[in-house]
Scaffold this motif. Structure first.
Motif, PDB file in Angstrom:
ATOM      1  N   LEU A   1       0.826  -1.208   0.000  1.00  0.00           N
ATOM      2  CA  LEU A   1       0.000   0.000   0.000  1.00  0.00           C
ATOM      3  C   LEU A   1       0.860   1.258   0.000  1.00  0.00           C
ATOM      4  O   LEU A   1       0.511   2.263  -0.641  1.00  0.00           O
ATOM      5  N   GLY A   2       2.000   1.198   0.698  1.00  0.00           N
ATOM      6  CA  GLY A   2       2.887   2.346   0.716  1.00  0.00           C
ATOM      7  C   GLY A   2       3.581   2.595  -0.608  1.00  0.00           C
ATOM      8  O   GLY A   2       3.991   3.732  -0.904  1.00  0.00           O
ATOM      9  N   LEU A   3       3.721   1.556  -1.431  1.00  0.00           N
ATOM     10  CA  LEU A   3       4.438   1.679  -2.700  1.00  0.00           C
ATOM     11  C   LEU A   3       3.524   1.912  -3.899  1.00  0.00           C
ATOM     12  O   LEU A   3       3.908   2.603  -4.854  1.00  0.00           O
ATOM     13  N   CYS A   4       2.320   1.329  -3.864  1.00  0.00           N
ATOM     14  CA  CYS A   4       1.527   1.284  -5.096  1.00  0.00           C
ATOM     15  C   CYS A   4       0.966   2.644  -5.502  1.00  0.00           C
ATOM     16  O   CYS A   4       0.472   2.788  -6.625  1.00  0.00           O
ATOM     17  N   ARG A   5       1.048   3.634  -4.637  1.00  0.00           N
ATOM     18  CA  ARG A   5       0.535   4.963  -4.994  1.00  0.00           C
ATOM     19  C   ARG A   5       1.523   5.772  -5.831  1.00  0.00           C
ATOM     20  O   ARG A   5       1.219   6.884  -6.252  1.00  0.00           O
ATOM     21  N   HIS A   6       2.724   5.219  -6.090  1.00  0.00           N
ATOM     22  CA  HIS A   6       3.759   5.949  -6.818  1.00  0.00           C
ATOM     23  C   HIS A   6       3.831   5.473  -8.263  1.00  0.00           C
ATOM     24  O   HIS A   6       3.981   4.278  -8.529  1.00  0.00           O
ATOM     25  N   SER A   7       3.762   6.414  -9.194  1.00  0.00           N
ATOM     26  CA  SER A   7       3.709   6.052 -10.612  1.00  0.00           C
ATOM     27  C   SER A   7       5.014   5.491 -11.138  1.00  0.00           C
ATOM     28  O   SER A   7       5.020   4.819 -12.174  1.00  0.00           O
ATOM     29  N   HIS A   8       6.149   5.756 -10.454  1.00  0.00           N
ATOM     30  CA  HIS A   8       7.429   5.231 -10.944  1.00  0.00           C
ATOM     31  C   HIS A   8       7.710   3.824 -10.432  1.00  0.00           C
ATOM     32  O   HIS A   8       8.776   3.268 -10.678  1.00  0.00           O
ATOM     33  N   LEU A   9       6.737   3.250  -9.722  1.00  0.00           N
ATOM     34  CA  LEU A   9       6.882   1.891  -9.197  1.00  0.00           C
ATOM     35  C   LEU A   9       5.759   1.009  -9.731  1.00  0.00           C
ATOM     36  O   LEU A   9       4.603   1.432  -9.802  1.00  0.00           O
ATOM     37  N   GLN A  10       6.126  -0.214 -10.089  1.00  0.00           N
ATOM     38  CA  GLN A  10       5.146  -1.211 -10.518  1.00  0.00           C
ATOM     39  C   GLN A  10       5.211  -2.350  -9.508  1.00  0.00           C
ATOM     40  O   GLN A  10       6.231  -3.033  -9.393  1.00  0.00           O
ATOM     41  N   VAL A  11       4.145  -2.544  -8.755  1.00  0.00           N
ATOM     42  CA  VAL A  11       4.168  -3.434  -7.596  1.00  0.00           C
ATOM     43  C   VAL A  11       3.271  -4.645  -7.827  1.00  0.00           C
ATOM     44  O   VAL A  11       2.140  -4.517  -8.306  1.00  0.00           O
ATOM     45  N   GLN A  12       3.796  -5.810  -7.463  1.00  0.00           N
ATOM     46  CA  GLN A  12       3.008  -7.041  -7.448  1.00  0.00           C
ATOM     47  C   GLN A  12       3.222  -7.730  -6.101  1.00  0.00           C
ATOM     48  O   GLN A  12       4.355  -7.856  -5.623  1.00  0.00           O
ATOM     49  N   LEU A  13       2.117  -8.178  -5.515  1.00  0.00           N
ATOM     50  CA  LEU A  13       2.136  -8.860  -4.219  1.00  0.00           C
ATOM     51  C   LEU A  13       1.728 -10.306  -4.437  1.00  0.00           C
ATOM     52  O   LEU A  13       0.694 -10.582  -5.061  1.00  0.00           O
ATOM     53  N   PHE A  14       2.537 -11.216  -3.922  1.00  0.00           N
ATOM     54  CA  PHE A  14       2.285 -12.648  -4.111  1.00  0.00           C
ATOM     55  C   PHE A  14       2.051 -13.306  -2.753  1.00  0.00           C
ATOM     56  O   PHE A  14       2.868 -13.178  -1.836  1.00  0.00           O
ATOM     57  N   GLU A  15       0.939 -14.028  -2.646  1.00  0.00           N
ATOM     58  CA  GLU A  15       0.578 -14.720  -1.408  1.00  0.00           C
ATOM     59  C   GLU A  15       0.343 -16.194  -1.717  1.00  0.00           C
ATOM     60  O   GLU A  15      -0.356 -16.532  -2.680  1.00  0.00           O
ATOM     61  N   SER A  16       0.934 -17.076  -0.903  1.00  0.00           N
ATOM     62  CA  SER A  16       0.832 -18.517  -1.183  1.00  0.00           C
ATOM     63  C   SER A  16      -0.556 -19.075  -0.884  1.00  0.00           C
ATOM     64  O   SER A  16      -0.987 -20.045  -1.505  1.00  0.00           O
ATOM     65  N   ALA A  17      -1.267 -18.473   0.054  1.00  0.00           N
ATOM     66  CA  ALA A  17      -2.601 -18.955   0.404  1.00  0.00           C
ATOM     67  C   ALA A  17      -3.620 -18.534  -0.651  1.00  0.00           C
ATOM     68  O   ALA A  17      -3.361 -17.643  -1.468  1.00  0.00           O
TER      69      ALA A  17
END
Length: 434
Positions: free
Chosen positions: A24-40
């Motif tokens: 959440l802290g990263l995804c608001r920035h346009s110069h960052l492309q964020v992916q979150l991976f959860e095993s469950a």
């Protein structure tokens, strides 16, 4: 001519509180492309109530999540709103002292409630479920993580927020030429349960116990054991954790094939606390089907970074819960990285220096919190080599013991990190350790 730099691709492994907060802290920035991976297959937290000190509350606010937290968090009710814990003798609930946290008190939340509130704010498409990381392939010009479903994700930075059983930790350690590190059993087990506060009040009335002990967070202390209680869900539920330690072995082990968490009978729990006083026993008698948790932690790691892979939270510094600081340290990690990576001056060219600053500034503090968390358990259970069972000294020590932990200046760390990156001048007289 378009001189815009390509977005930094950031993969986060692990969808617990630290990983989601960082996303959440990263995804608001346009110069960052964020992916979150959860095993469950879905977000979920193990455990019940979790406490946050002033340092963690500051980190939550710094991540822009303060209102979300306050919406689900509990505070000690007035007029005891500044009390973190009251300390009492386990044998008869006699008052030993209190730890006061002005403006914060016992700030706590149900883990699942908090994670649900955070996850609800994630942008659609940022999270992928059923993704268990199995391998990291890191070369000079390429980084990718492989999953057990045969897929992979290429990225510029990979963040391991995958907990005490992290799949990424050994990649980092082996990359530094170090031996792998598995979680270690502490010799302490914890019986846990959630108690209806009305039920506990009635039990206290039957025993003639002051109901103040329901409303205000309590810690009952005894030799080789301690019991804590604090309200969650607006005081409707009392979170109970009863710790018991076996110090017969200098290096205790937990059977490899035994689960870390299982249901046990109430009788087993009550037998473990035979001889404790009416208040402590009344609390435990309100838990018909407790679970028992084998408490594990990690040794202090010599490094959290290898190349472009970095560890945060329990993956880096899993600790015992005796200072209520484990989740808070993960949030400090998330705040630190979110503020630096979110700066538009961050790019592939200075990523190595940024991660070095993270390792140099966050690791000494997190290691100290690990170390003192273990020592605090000894203090609670009357095994501290100096304090022992000296109740007057115990009360005096507990009144101020946590000040250094709670009052840490997170923004001073960030100022120093920016100075090391050459983004701003170093503050005169800045001190940078722990």
């Amino acid at each position: 001519m378009n001189n815009k730099k390509p977005a930094l691709r950031i993969g986060i492994i692990g969808g617990g509180i630290s990983g989601v907060a960082l996303a959440l802290g990263l995804c608001r920035h346009s110069h960052l492309q964020v992916q979150l991976f959860e095993s469950a297959p879905a977000f979920g937290e193990v455990g019940a109530g979790v406490s946050f000190g002033p340092n963690a509350v500051c980190a939550i606010a710094g991540l822009g999540l303060g209102e979300t937290y306050l919406h689900v968090a509990d505070r000690t009710p007035e007029p005891w709103e500044d009390v973190w814990f009251e300390w009492r003798r386990g044998s008869d609930a006699s008052y030993l002292g209190a730890t006061i946290t002005p403006g914060v008190g016992q700030s706590s939340v149900h883990r699942a409630d908090f994670l649900d509130a955070l996850a609800a704010q994630l942008p659609e498409g940022i999270t992928q479920f059923g993704k268990r990381a199995t391998q990291v392939d890191q070369q000079s010009d390429e980084l990718k993580v492989l999953f057990d479903d045969g897929t992979e994700y290429p990225c510029d930075l990979l963040i391991g927020a995958d907990g005490i059983k992290s799949a990424l930790r050994n990649h980092v350690l082996e990359g530094q030429g170090l031996a792998p590190q598995a979680p270690r059993f502490s010799g302490t087990c914890a019986y846990r349960g959630m108690v209806d506060s009305l039920h506990l009040r009635e039990a206290f009335r039957v025993h003639g116990i002051d109901e103040h002990l329901v409303d205000v967070p309590q810690m009952y202390l005894g030799l080789d054991g301690h019991i804590l209680t604090f309200p969650v869900r607006n005081g409707r539920i009392i979170n109970v954790v009863a710790f018991i330690s076996d110090r017969s072995q200098p290096e205790p082990t937990w059977p490899a094939d035994a689960p870390w968490v299982r249901e046990v009978s109430q009788r087993e729990m009550l037998d473990a606390f035979a001889g404790w006083g009416d208040a402590a026993r009344a609390v435990l008698e309100c838990i018909p089907t407790p679970t028992i948790w084998a408490l594990h932690d990690l040794v202090e790691l010599p490094g959290y970074v290898h190349g472009r892979v970095v560890l945060i939270g329990d993956a880096a510094h899993a600790m015992l819960p005796h200072q209520g600081a484990g989740a808070g340290q993960g949030l400090e990690d998330a705040y630190f990285l979110a503020r630096l990576l979110g700066d538009t001056r961050t790019d592939a060219g200075n990523l190595a220096e940024l991660l070095e600053a993270y390792d140099n500034l966050r690791r000494p503090r997190a290691c100290r919190v690990q170390r003192t968390s273990l020592e605090t358990g000894e203090l609670y259970e009357l095994r501290d080599p100096i304090v022992g069972a000296n109740e007057q000294l115990l009360g005096e020590v507990l009144a101020t013991r946590f000040d250094w932990l709670w009052n840490h200046d997170l923004d001073a760390d960030l100022t120093e990190a920016r100075a090391r990156l050459g983004w701003e001048p170093r503050s005169r007289g800045a001190l940078r350790q722990g």
